[in-house]
Scaffold this motif. Structure first.
Motif, PDB file in Angstrom:
ATOM      1  N   ALA A 298       0.851  -1.189   0.000  1.00  0.00           N
ATOM      2  CA  ALA A 298       0.000   0.000   0.000  1.00  0.00           C
ATOM      3  C   ALA A 298       0.884   1.236   0.000  1.00  0.00           C
ATOM      4  CB  ALA A 298      -0.900  -0.007   1.229  1.00  0.00           C
ATOM      5  N   ILE A 299       0.833   1.978  -1.081  1.00  0.00           N
ATOM      6  CA  ILE A 299       1.596   3.224  -1.197  1.00  0.00           C
ATOM      7  C   ILE A 299       0.623   4.308  -1.618  1.00  0.00           C
ATOM      8  CG2 ILE A 299       3.547   4.395  -2.276  1.00  0.00           C
ATOM      9  CD1 ILE A 299       4.608   1.573  -3.039  1.00  0.00           C
ATOM     10  N   GLY A 300       0.417   5.274  -0.764  1.00  0.00           N
ATOM     11  CA  GLY A 300      -0.476   6.384  -1.067  1.00  0.00           C
ATOM     12  C   GLY A 300       0.311   7.675  -1.187  1.00  0.00           C
ATOM     13  N   VAL A 301      -0.093   8.520  -2.126  1.00  0.00           N
ATOM     14  CA  VAL A 301       0.569   9.806  -2.333  1.00  0.00           C
ATOM     15  C   VAL A 301      -0.474  10.912  -2.246  1.00  0.00           C
ATOM     16  CG1 VAL A 301       2.002  11.208  -3.854  1.00  0.00           C
ATOM     17  CG2 VAL A 301       2.274   8.724  -3.847  1.00  0.00           C
ATOM     18  N   LEU A 302      -0.234  11.874  -1.345  1.00  0.00           N
ATOM     19  CA  LEU A 302      -1.058  13.072  -1.252  1.00  0.00           C
ATOM     20  C   LEU A 302      -0.278  14.201  -1.908  1.00  0.00           C
ATOM     21  CD1 LEU A 302      -2.242  12.775   2.466  1.00  0.00           C
ATOM     22  CD2 LEU A 302      -3.504  12.114   0.410  1.00  0.00           C
ATOM     23  N   ALA A 303      -0.767  14.686  -3.035  1.00  0.00           N
ATOM     24  CA  ALA A 303      -0.060  15.721  -3.786  1.00  0.00           C
ATOM     25  C   ALA A 303      -0.923  16.968  -3.857  1.00  0.00           C
ATOM     26  CB  ALA A 303       0.273  15.228  -5.198  1.00  0.00           C
ATOM     27  N   GLY A 304      -0.270  18.111  -3.886  1.00  0.00           N
ATOM     28  CA  GLY A 304      -1.011  19.358  -3.991  1.00  0.00           C
ATOM     29  C   GLY A 304      -0.111  20.555  -3.792  1.00  0.00           C
ATOM     30  N   ALA A 305      -0.706  21.723  -3.918  1.00  0.00           N
ATOM     31  CA  ALA A 305       0.050  22.971  -3.849  1.00  0.00           C
ATOM     32  C   ALA A 305       0.520  23.251  -2.431  1.00  0.00           C
ATOM     33  CB  ALA A 305      -0.821  24.118  -4.350  1.00  0.00           C
ATOM     34  N   ALA A 306       1.441  24.197  -2.313  1.00  0.00           N
ATOM     35  CA  ALA A 306       1.923  24.623  -1.000  1.00  0.00           C
ATOM     36  C   ALA A 306       0.759  25.150  -0.173  1.00  0.00           C
ATOM     37  CB  ALA A 306       2.975  25.718  -1.173  1.00  0.00           C
ATOM     38  N   GLY A 307       0.696  24.744   1.114  1.00  0.00           N
ATOM     39  CA  GLY A 307      -0.306  25.270   2.022  1.00  0.00           C
ATOM     40  C   GLY A 307      -1.663  24.632   1.923  1.00  0.00           C
ATOM     41  N   VAL A 308      -1.806  23.553   1.118  1.00  0.00           N
ATOM     42  CA  VAL A 308      -3.120  22.956   0.925  1.00  0.00           C
ATOM     43  C   VAL A 308      -3.467  21.948   2.018  1.00  0.00           C
ATOM     44  CG1 VAL A 308      -2.589  20.909  -0.481  1.00  0.00           C
ATOM     45  CG2 VAL A 308      -4.624  22.299  -1.006  1.00  0.00           C
ATOM     46  N   GLY A 309      -2.502  21.629   2.904  1.00  0.00           N
ATOM     47  CA  GLY A 309      -2.801  20.770   4.051  1.00  0.00           C
ATOM     48  C   GLY A 309      -2.460  19.311   3.874  1.00  0.00           C
ATOM     49  N   LYS A 310      -1.463  18.998   3.055  1.00  0.00           N
ATOM     50  CA  LYS A 310      -1.094  17.597   2.807  1.00  0.00           C
ATOM     51  C   LYS A 310      -0.544  16.939   4.072  1.00  0.00           C
ATOM     52  CE  LYS A 310       1.818  19.035  -0.271  1.00  0.00           C
ATOM     53  NZ  LYS A 310       1.505  20.463  -0.236  1.00  0.00           N
ATOM     54  N   THR A 311       0.413  17.609   4.722  1.00  0.00           N
ATOM     55  CA  THR A 311       1.038  17.025   5.910  1.00  0.00           C
ATOM     56  C   THR A 311       0.031  16.887   7.040  1.00  0.00           C
ATOM     57  OG1 THR A 311       3.155  18.014   5.285  1.00  0.00           O
ATOM     58  CG2 THR A 311       2.920  17.293   7.560  1.00  0.00           C
TER      59      THR A 311
ATOM     60  N   VAL B 279       4.324   6.547  -9.469  1.00  0.00           N
ATOM     61  CA  VAL B 279       3.092   5.815  -9.777  1.00  0.00           C
ATOM     62  C   VAL B 279       3.360   4.748 -10.831  1.00  0.00           C
ATOM     63  CG1 VAL B 279       0.787   6.045 -10.770  1.00  0.00           C
ATOM     64  CG2 VAL B 279       1.593   7.730  -9.108  1.00  0.00           C
ATOM     65  N   ALA B 280       4.149   5.113 -11.849  1.00  0.00           N
ATOM     66  CA  ALA B 280       4.428   4.158 -12.927  1.00  0.00           C
ATOM     67  C   ALA B 280       5.271   2.983 -12.435  1.00  0.00           C
ATOM     68  CB  ALA B 280       5.137   4.879 -14.071  1.00  0.00           C
ATOM     69  N   ARG B 281       6.238   3.269 -11.574  1.00  0.00           N
ATOM     70  CA  ARG B 281       7.175   2.210 -11.158  1.00  0.00           C
ATOM     71  C   ARG B 281       6.604   1.311 -10.064  1.00  0.00           C
ATOM     72  NH1 ARG B 281      12.720   5.661 -10.188  1.00  0.00           N
ATOM     73  NH2 ARG B 281      12.725   6.808 -12.142  1.00  0.00           N
ATOM     74  N   THR B 282       5.814   1.869  -9.162  1.00  0.00           N
ATOM     75  CA  THR B 282       5.432   1.119  -7.957  1.00  0.00           C
ATOM     76  C   THR B 282       3.942   0.840  -7.859  1.00  0.00           C
ATOM     77  OG1 THR B 282       5.065   3.089  -6.597  1.00  0.00           O
ATOM     78  CG2 THR B 282       7.323   2.255  -6.738  1.00  0.00           C
ATOM     79  N   GLY B 283       3.138   1.435  -8.721  1.00  0.00           N
ATOM     80  CA  GLY B 283       1.703   1.271  -8.583  1.00  0.00           C
ATOM     81  C   GLY B 283       1.114   2.081  -7.448  1.00  0.00           C
ATOM     82  N   ALA B 284       1.838   3.115  -7.004  1.00  0.00           N
ATOM     83  CA  ALA B 284       1.320   3.969  -5.939  1.00  0.00           C
ATOM     84  C   ALA B 284       0.007   4.604  -6.366  1.00  0.00           C
ATOM     85  CB  ALA B 284       2.346   5.051  -5.590  1.00  0.00           C
ATOM     86  N   ARG B 285      -0.854   4.862  -5.387  1.00  0.00           N
ATOM     87  CA  ARG B 285      -2.137   5.509  -5.646  1.00  0.00           C
ATOM     88  C   ARG B 285      -2.022   6.991  -5.322  1.00  0.00           C
ATOM     89  NH1 ARG B 285      -3.597   1.799  -8.990  1.00  0.00           N
ATOM     90  NH2 ARG B 285      -4.335  -0.152  -8.078  1.00  0.00           N
ATOM     91  N   LEU B 286      -2.577   7.819  -6.191  1.00  0.00           N
ATOM     92  CA  LEU B 286      -2.414   9.270  -6.079  1.00  0.00           C
ATOM     93  C   LEU B 286      -3.730   9.934  -5.715  1.00  0.00           C
ATOM     94  CD1 LEU B 286      -0.805  11.925  -6.560  1.00  0.00           C
ATOM     95  CD2 LEU B 286      -1.453  11.744  -8.975  1.00  0.00           C
ATOM     96  N   GLN B 287      -3.677  10.839  -4.744  1.00  0.00           N
ATOM     97  CA  GLN B 287      -4.816  11.681  -4.394  1.00  0.00           C
ATOM     98  C   GLN B 287      -4.345  13.133  -4.427  1.00  0.00           C
ATOM     99  OE1 GLN B 287      -7.998  10.680  -3.657  1.00  0.00           O
ATOM    100  NE2 GLN B 287      -8.693  12.753  -3.426  1.00  0.00           N
ATOM    101  N   VAL B 288      -4.892  13.906  -5.348  1.00  0.00           N
ATOM    102  CA  VAL B 288      -4.532  15.321  -5.453  1.00  0.00           C
ATOM    103  C   VAL B 288      -5.464  16.134  -4.559  1.00  0.00           C
ATOM    104  CG1 VAL B 288      -4.360  17.307  -6.996  1.00  0.00           C
ATOM    105  CG2 VAL B 288      -3.625  15.046  -7.786  1.00  0.00           C
ATOM    106  N   LEU B 289      -4.891  16.948  -3.685  1.00  0.00           N
ATOM    107  CA  LEU B 289      -5.677  17.774  -2.773  1.00  0.00           C
ATOM    108  C   LEU B 289      -5.899  19.148  -3.379  1.00  0.00           C
ATOM    109  CD1 LEU B 289      -4.204  17.089   0.795  1.00  0.00           C
ATOM    110  CD2 LEU B 289      -5.912  15.810  -0.491  1.00  0.00           C
ATOM    111  N   GLY B 290      -7.152  19.573  -3.381  1.00  0.00           N
ATOM    112  CA  GLY B 290      -7.475  20.943  -3.755  1.00  0.00           C
ATOM    113  C   GLY B 290      -7.730  21.762  -2.510  1.00  0.00           C
ATOM    114  N   THR B 291      -8.251  22.954  -2.702  1.00  0.00           N
ATOM    115  CA  THR B 291      -8.600  23.780  -1.541  1.00  0.00           C
ATOM    116  C   THR B 291      -9.848  23.204  -0.877  1.00  0.00           C
ATOM    117  OG1 THR B 291      -9.809  25.247  -3.024  1.00  0.00           O
ATOM    118  CG2 THR B 291      -7.552  25.859  -2.465  1.00  0.00           C
ATOM    119  N   LEU B 292     -10.164  23.704   0.320  1.00  0.00           N
ATOM    120  CA  LEU B 292     -11.280  23.177   1.098  1.00  0.00           C
ATOM    121  C   LEU B 292     -12.619  23.652   0.539  1.00  0.00           C
ATOM    122  CD1 LEU B 292      -9.932  23.705   4.714  1.00  0.00           C
ATOM    123  CD2 LEU B 292     -10.150  21.526   3.514  1.00  0.00           C
TER     124      LEU B 292
END
Length: 725
Positions: free
Chosen positions: A312-325, A435-448
């Motif tokens: 299980a590999i999950g990736v939270l991606a998004g702009a600076a300040g969008v609350g990923k961490t 994502v291509a190499r490991t099959g990680a799943r991607l979730q892009v975060l937008g604003t609230l």
């Protein structure tokens, strides 16, 4: 091993060719450098030498040399570099001794690895292990002498090899251990102090410095070195010192005189498996919303988003300040009991403007120590660290949270081997390679969403809105662009005391000239401007230049054609750069060929343009943009009313201006509908920059479009355009 080391020493002594990476990239014959072409050719040589006798793909060479923005002729240029290297190598080596073969999908350097200085350094390090201290120190000093400057010094802006830095540090650490056993603590304090300043989170160096200082009678300084490390590790990484360093600190506090006696034994050797790491930072306060994203993470944990048996590999991606961490840490705490063998956390500093990204080798060391491996037992070779790390985690259930990752190369060595564990990554770029190499799943975060944004304000401010303040808080959330970092700062302003009311804050933020300053706190970690600065500084210079130019764009929706006009580039290049900015979440591709900028990002881009572009550059860019809209509007007018034009097309007057393909009335209407608000904004902004004659011309065409193009629906011209007309 001994035969290869002797062969390497023969090469080093000048009796044969020697290939050097530990400093400038060079080929030495009789200790004299042989010319190896320009930076591009030396970069190719470096990549081949880093993987001797292995195939290096041509595509990877192109990506490395041109930072993922290669020219059309890149592959041909690499082939030319290889041809030049073949000629030069044939002149310095015996026939067949060193050669470059074409082996799909790239090239392979066939070479005796003992001729490469990196190999000699590794062999000397390996030979030193287990030898008497005096001999060990001698071998390690010889290894250190192979460095003639920073690794890959003359191509480091193109080719990077963090494993060479790790090798240098491993050689130094092993030498310091030998010198301490020999009682030479006075001689190494200065060198250790400098290295700890350069590598502040390397616990082995900190421990060696503390021990050397204590043996030199500087107990207080040794304790101060520990405190500096502990505070910095806590503040910047959210980590405590490892068990061995803590034990050494306690012994120095107790003035343990046994430390004064040089000993080959480690100070402390914790037993593997005794420790259960719990490294997650504290749960974030003021968190609201993200229900869909939390559900997505829960499904990923239970296997709903991955093939059976896959990690299980999950990736939270998004702009600076969008609350990923914040999202990752909150969820990590909620499911911590699902990972009984611990939670590992590393801030990878992929986009930290103050520090270089953390190497996976350093993170592996910290993780291994956290899992109970003695610091002295951590393997020197990165590949061996990876193997040990994966062996330890093979039958364990651990959550690994990797924060602020830069690329797949930084992440992949830190992935556990089996599906029992889980990895959660946060990043500011789209991790397509991972994502291509490991099959990680991607979730892009937008604003609230609006409701969640208002809830964040309420939680941070500490009190619910009353009466008129409810509507003001809704407006405040909109002015913050529903961006979590901006909302938290605004809430903190409201919680800070009676000096700020909701109405005051709304008034301040409504002024675009001061909005970023109001959302700027002294702490860089809680500043919208600082967060956007970090993203901006991490961009390739060409992309950063486009961001500055976008700060001059008066509209809200931009495509490749106006972007090309602003930059004075061709449309294909502008399109690629816009998509690269979208991959870094600086812009969003809302639909095909239509890119949007968040309001706060747009204001930041305008600040960068004001500070970094000259008045001449700004005037030229605005003029090119105006010409694009003049040419486009003229062409649209001719397609809609072909019988009313006797004068030459404006495209002939401005031949370098990008032109949208427009051959039918329908295409003309489509262009007007897409560019209408931008066209009006260009007219209004042009009035302020003194481009009167051409602005009047564009305003008149806009007026005619508004009157005659019914497909636009009810069209209202701005007051400025009406005044011009």
């Amino acid at each position: 091993m001994a035969d290869r080391t002797n062969a390497s020493r023969a090469a080093a002594s000048g009796t044969g060719p020697r290939f050097c990476l530990l400093g400038p990239v060079q080929v030495l014959v009789d200790e004299r450098p042989v010319p190896m072409g320009g930076p591009g050719m030396r970069g190719v040589l470096a990549m081949l030498l880093l993987e001797p006798n292995q195939v290096v793909p041509l595509d990877r060479m192109v990506d490395v040399l041109w930072a993922h923005e290669p020219p059309a002729s890149a592959r041909t240029m690499v082939q030319g570099y290889v041809s030049g290297l073949r000629q030069r190598l044939a002149a310095v080596a015996a026939i067949g001794e060193v050669r470059i073969t074409t082996t799909p999908p790239g090239y392979r350097l066939v070479v005796d690895e003992s001729l490469i200085d990196v190999t000699l350094a590794r062999d000397l390090l390996a030979e030193a292990a287990g030898t008497p201290p005096a001999r060990r120190a001698e071998l390690l000093r010889a290894a250190r002498a192979l460095w003639r400057g920073p690794e890959l010094a003359d191509v480091s802006n193109r080719v990077t090899a963090p494993e060479l830095t790790e090798l240098r540090l491993a050689v130094l650490e092993a030498r310091f251990d030998a010198e301490l056993v020999l009682g030479r603590h006075h001689e190494i304090i200065g060198e250790l102090t400098q290295l700890v300043d350069e590598q502040p989170f390397r616990e082995r160096l900190v421990g060696q410095l503390m021990l050397a200082l204590y043996r030199a009678g500087r107990r207080a300084t040794a304790l101060a070195a520990y405190q500096r490390f502990a505070h910095r590790a806590s503040d910047e990484l959210g980590l405590d010192p490892g068990p061995r360093l803590r034990a050494l600190h306690v012994r120095i506090l107790r003035d343990d005189s046994s430390l004064l006696e040089p000993s080959p034994e480690p100070v402390v050797s914790p037993r593997l498996g005794v420790l259960v790491p719990a490294q997650l930072p504290r749960t974030p306060s003021g968190f609201a919303g993200r229900e869909e994203e939390l559900d997505w993470l829960n499904r990923l944990l239970t296997g709903g988003h991955r093939p059976p048996g896959a990690p299980a590999i999950g990736v939270l991606a998004g702009a600076a300040g969008v609350g990923k961490t914040a999202l990752a840490v909150l969820w990590g705490h909620r499911v911590a009991d699902r990972f009984p063998d611990g939670q590992l956390f590393a801030h990878l500093r992929g986009f930290d403007g103050r520090h270089a990204p953390v190497s996976s080798a350093d993170v592996l060391t910290r993780f291994l120590v956290a899992l109970g491996v003695g610091a002295q037992d951590v393997p020197t070779e990165v590949e061996e660290r990876v193997a040990l790390y994966r062996s330890i985690l093979a039958d364990r259930r651990v959550l690994v949270l990797l924060d602020d990752a830069r690329d797949a190369e930084q992440i992949e060595p830190l992935l556990p081997p089996a599906s029992a564990s889980m990895v959660l990554v946060t990043t500011r770029v789209r991790p397509d390679a991972l994502v291509a190499r490991t099959g990680a799943r991607l979730q892009v975060l937008g604003t609230l969403a609006a409701g969640a944004a208002e809830q964040v304000l309420e939680l941070i401010a500490g009190a619910p809105a009353q009466g008129r303040d409810r509507e003001l808080r809704r407006r405040l959330a909109r002015l913050c662009g529903h961006l979590p970092l901006a909302l938290r700062i605004a809430g903190a302003r409201l919680a800070g005391g009676p000096g700020w009311s909701v109405a005051d804050l709304v008034t301040e933020l409504a002024d675009e000239r001061s909005r970023l300053s109001v959302l700027d706190l002294a702490d860089p970690a809680t500043s919208v401007r600082a967060a956007l600065d970090v993203t901006y500084r991490s961009l390739h210079p060409d992309l950063a230049g486009l961001v500055c130019l976008l700060g001059l764009f008066p509209g809200t929706r931009i495509g490749p054609y106006p972007a090309a006009a602003l930059g004075g580039t061709d449309v294909d290049l502008a399109r690629r750069r816009l998509r690269a900015l979208a991959a870094s979440f600086v812009v969003t591709e809302a639909s095909r060929e239509v890119f949007l900028m968040h309001d706060l990002v747009r204001l930041h881009a305008a600040e960068r343009a004001a500070g970094e572009l000259s008045e001449v550059d700004k005037a030229d860019a605005r003029r090119r943009l105006l010409h694009y809209y003049l040419v486009g509007a003229d062409l649209a007018h001719r397609r809609l009313r072909p019988d009313r034009h006797d004068e030459p097309p404006l495209a002939e007057k401005f031949p370098d201006t990008p032109r949208v393909p427009m051959t039918t009335p329908g295409e003309a209407v489509d262009w007007i509908e897409q560019e209408w608000t931008n066209l009006l904004a260009v007219v209004e902004s042009g009035l302020d920059s003194g481009q009167d004659e051409e602005i009047v011309q564009l305003a008149r065409m806009a007026s005619e479009f508004a009157e005659g193009t019914r497909t636009l629906g009810p069209v209202g011209l701005s007051r400025a355009v009406r005044l011009v007309v």
